[in-house]
Design an enzyme around this catalytic site. Structure first.
Site, mmCIF file in Angstrom:
data_model
loop_
_atom_site.group_PDB
_atom_site.id
_atom_site.type_symbol
_atom_site.label_atom_id
_atom_site.label_comp_id
_atom_site.label_asym_id
_atom_site.label_seq_id
_atom_site.Cartn_x
_atom_site.Cartn_y
_atom_site.Cartn_z
ATOM 1 N N CYS A 34 0.859 -1.177 0.000
ATOM 2 C CA CYS A 34 0.000 0.000 0.000
ATOM 3 C C CYS A 34 0.901 1.234 0.000
ATOM 4 O O CYS A 34 2.129 1.133 0.105
ATOM 5 C CB CYS A 34 -0.908 -0.001 1.227
ATOM 6 S SG CYS A 34 0.013 0.079 2.798
ATOM 7 N N HIS A 63 5.547 -5.199 8.828
ATOM 8 C CA HIS A 63 5.464 -6.572 9.321
ATOM 9 C C HIS A 63 5.600 -7.571 8.171
ATOM 10 O O HIS A 63 4.630 -8.163 7.706
ATOM 11 C CB HIS A 63 4.147 -6.783 10.075
ATOM 12 C CG HIS A 63 4.142 -6.149 11.422
ATOM 13 N ND1 HIS A 63 2.987 -5.855 12.117
ATOM 14 C CD2 HIS A 63 5.171 -5.735 12.230
ATOM 15 C CE1 HIS A 63 3.304 -5.298 13.276
ATOM 16 N NE2 HIS A 63 4.609 -5.214 13.360
ATOM 17 N N HIS A 96 4.078 1.814 11.717
ATOM 18 C CA HIS A 96 2.973 1.641 12.659
ATOM 19 C C HIS A 96 2.829 2.803 13.639
ATOM 20 O O HIS A 96 1.829 2.884 14.356
ATOM 21 C CB HIS A 96 3.163 0.327 13.431
ATOM 22 C CG HIS A 96 3.343 -0.844 12.531
ATOM 23 N ND1 HIS A 96 4.577 -1.414 12.297
ATOM 24 C CD2 HIS A 96 2.459 -1.525 11.762
ATOM 25 C CE1 HIS A 96 4.433 -2.420 11.438
ATOM 26 N NE2 HIS A 96 3.167 -2.500 11.100
ATOM 27 N N HIS A 146 -0.426 -4.824 19.747
ATOM 28 C CA HIS A 146 -0.017 -4.407 18.411
ATOM 29 C C HIS A 146 0.674 -3.047 18.497
ATOM 30 O O HIS A 146 0.229 -2.151 19.207
ATOM 31 C CB HIS A 146 -1.230 -4.338 17.476
ATOM 32 C CG HIS A 146 -0.859 -4.220 16.027
ATOM 33 N ND1 HIS A 146 -0.488 -3.033 15.446
ATOM 34 C CD2 HIS A 146 -0.798 -5.153 15.039
ATOM 35 C CE1 HIS A 146 -0.225 -3.231 14.162
ATOM 36 N NE2 HIS A 146 -0.391 -4.511 13.902
ATOM 37 N N GLU A 148 0.799 -0.560 16.517
ATOM 38 C CA GLU A 148 0.009 0.612 16.131
ATOM 39 C C GLU A 148 -0.847 1.113 17.288
ATOM 40 O O GLU A 148 -0.888 2.321 17.562
ATOM 41 C CB GLU A 148 -0.879 0.302 14.925
ATOM 42 C CG GLU A 148 -1.682 1.516 14.480
ATOM 43 C CD GLU A 148 -2.697 1.215 13.392
ATOM 44 O OE1 GLU A 148 -3.768 1.859 13.379
ATOM 45 O OE2 GLU A 148 -2.418 0.335 12.550
ATOM 46 N N SER A 244 1.597 -9.870 10.809
ATOM 47 C CA SER A 244 0.921 -8.849 10.011
ATOM 48 C C SER A 244 -0.583 -8.929 10.244
ATOM 49 O O SER A 244 -1.243 -9.867 9.803
ATOM 50 C CB SER A 244 1.229 -9.048 8.520
ATOM 51 O OG SER A 244 0.366 -8.259 7.717
ATOM 52 N N SER A 245 -1.121 -7.936 10.931
ATOM 53 C CA SER A 245 -2.549 -7.942 11.261
ATOM 54 C C SER A 245 -3.414 -7.975 10.013
ATOM 55 O O SER A 245 -4.353 -8.768 9.910
ATOM 56 C CB SER A 245 -2.890 -6.703 12.100
ATOM 57 O OG SER A 245 -4.276 -6.636 12.368
ATOM 58 N N ASN A 246 -3.091 -7.126 9.026
ATOM 59 C CA ASN A 246 -3.962 -7.067 7.845
ATOM 60 C C ASN A 246 -3.892 -8.350 7.024
ATOM 61 O O ASN A 246 -4.887 -8.758 6.419
ATOM 62 C CB ASN A 246 -3.641 -5.831 6.995
ATOM 63 C CG ASN A 246 -2.404 -5.982 6.135
ATOM 64 O OD1 ASN A 246 -2.459 -6.450 5.004
ATOM 65 N ND2 ASN A 246 -1.256 -5.578 6.667
ATOM 66 N N SER A 289 1.932 -5.338 3.279
ATOM 67 C CA SER A 289 3.374 -5.144 3.482
ATOM 68 C C SER A 289 4.202 -6.178 2.712
ATOM 69 O O SER A 289 5.374 -6.395 3.023
ATOM 70 C CB SER A 289 3.706 -5.222 4.978
ATOM 71 O OG SER A 289 3.178 -6.396 5.559
#
Length: 336
Positions: A34, A63, A96, A146, A148, A244-246, A289
């Site tokens: 992104c 991440h 983050h 996390h 962020e 990686s959360s997303n 990422s």
């Protein structure tokens, strides 16, 4: 490299099924980097060019194992805390974001800081500061631990309350006249977040919505693409790292919208070939990422295993670009 054919289609999320029995891959678009990740990675690259190694980075810049390892090989040193950086050195803050306390630590150590925080994360930081000044108690929807949310909550720790599901919502207790607003981590599942918002509204009917959606455009776009593909494939492979959360949310979204099996892998060699047995259709996507070279590796492996046809399913186009930190931008003289 195995032979493969990639065709492009534009789709919206529906529940259609494969129209033929040929083995095929549906490749999600958008996927991968992104604008915020692209900016963060370029910040480290430009820092290396300008200052030379070593460059210190607080936490992982993004991440992704491959990105971190590649930078380590070029002389980047990743640290957990700012206090681990030698006095006066160059340090990059990750995409983050960090709390004001971290900035204070950096000033005490006289560090040259290069802030690679995603501007969309910075937006949430500004929201926290604004609503804290206006006397709100802020319910932050996100995942415990996390990076962020640690940075975001650090902007006003006395009034930010982190919730991650029903138990956390149940534990909240405010007087009836409390001014309440909810905000969220940028990389969550849209559906999961709204489920939490529903719980909050049931307990606190007067809680206010944020002025704009906190979940970033890239997170939403990648989830929409997965929703379009999931009902049409038997297996979804998400390229991304476990922290990686997303990326992890993409696995969950795929399972929630019709894919029988979904797995998260960093590299193609982590794919268990047993996953492909009896499978005619495979979906492939990647977290925000993840560099495209890792996706290509997965497509090559699938082609070798009898999936040479790749159909790229496009649900959105992305053209957003974030400028680099001011210290790394070309001077006006160089641009003329």
């Amino acid at each position: 490299m195995a032979d493969m054919t990639i065709t492009n289609t534009a789709e919206t999320a529906d529940t259609g099924q494969p129209t033929h029995a040929d083995k095929r891959v549906l490749l999600a678009a958008p996927r991968g980097y992104c604008a915020g990740v692209d900016r963060a990675v370029e910040t480290v690259e430009k820092s290396l060019e300008k200052y030379g190694a070593p460059i210190y980075v607080r936490k992982e810049i993004v991440h992704n194992k491959h990105v971190v390892k590649t930078f380590e090989d070029r002389g980047v040193i990743f640290v957990d805390e700012t206090t681990e950086v030698p006095q006066g050195a160059n340090v990059v803050f990750s995409a983050h974001g960090v709390s004001p306390m971290v900035h204070q630590e950096a000033r005490k150590l006289e560090l040259n800081t290069l802030d690679a925080t995603c501007p969309l994360v910075t937006k949430v930081h500004h929201e926290v500061k604004r609503f804290a000044k206006q006397g709100y108690q802020i319910v932050l929807i996100g995942h415990h631990g996390h990076e962020e949310v640690e940075g975001t909550a650090g902007e006003a720790p006395d009034v930010v309350h982190l919730v991650d599901g029903q138990d956390d919502v149940n534990a909240l207790d405010f007087p009836e006249d409390t001014k309440l607003i909810w905000l969220s981590q940028t990389t969550l599942s849209v559906d999961e977040t709204m489920d939490t918002v529903k719980m909050l509204r049931e307990k606190f009917p007067h809680i206010q919505d944020p002025p704009s959606d906190d979940i970033c455009y890239a997170t939403q776009n990648r989830q929409v693409a997965v929703k379009a593909i999931a009902p049409k494939v038997e297996l979804m492979i998400v390229v991304g790292s476990q922290n990686s959360s997303n990326s992890k949310r993409l696995v969950e979204v795929a399972l929630q919208h019709g894919t029988k099996e979904s797995y998260l892998v960093d590299y193609a060699d982590q794919i268990d070939l047993a996953w492909l047995e009896g499978v005619n259709s495979v979906g492939v996507t990647s977290g925000a990422s993840v560099p495209e070279i890792l996706v290509r590796g997965v497509l090559d492996l699938l082609a070798e295993q009898g999936f040479p046809t790749v159909e790229e399913v496009t649900t959105a186009t992305e053209d957003l670009i974030f400028s680099l930190p001011r210290e790394l931008r070309p001077s006006r003289t160089n641009r003329e």
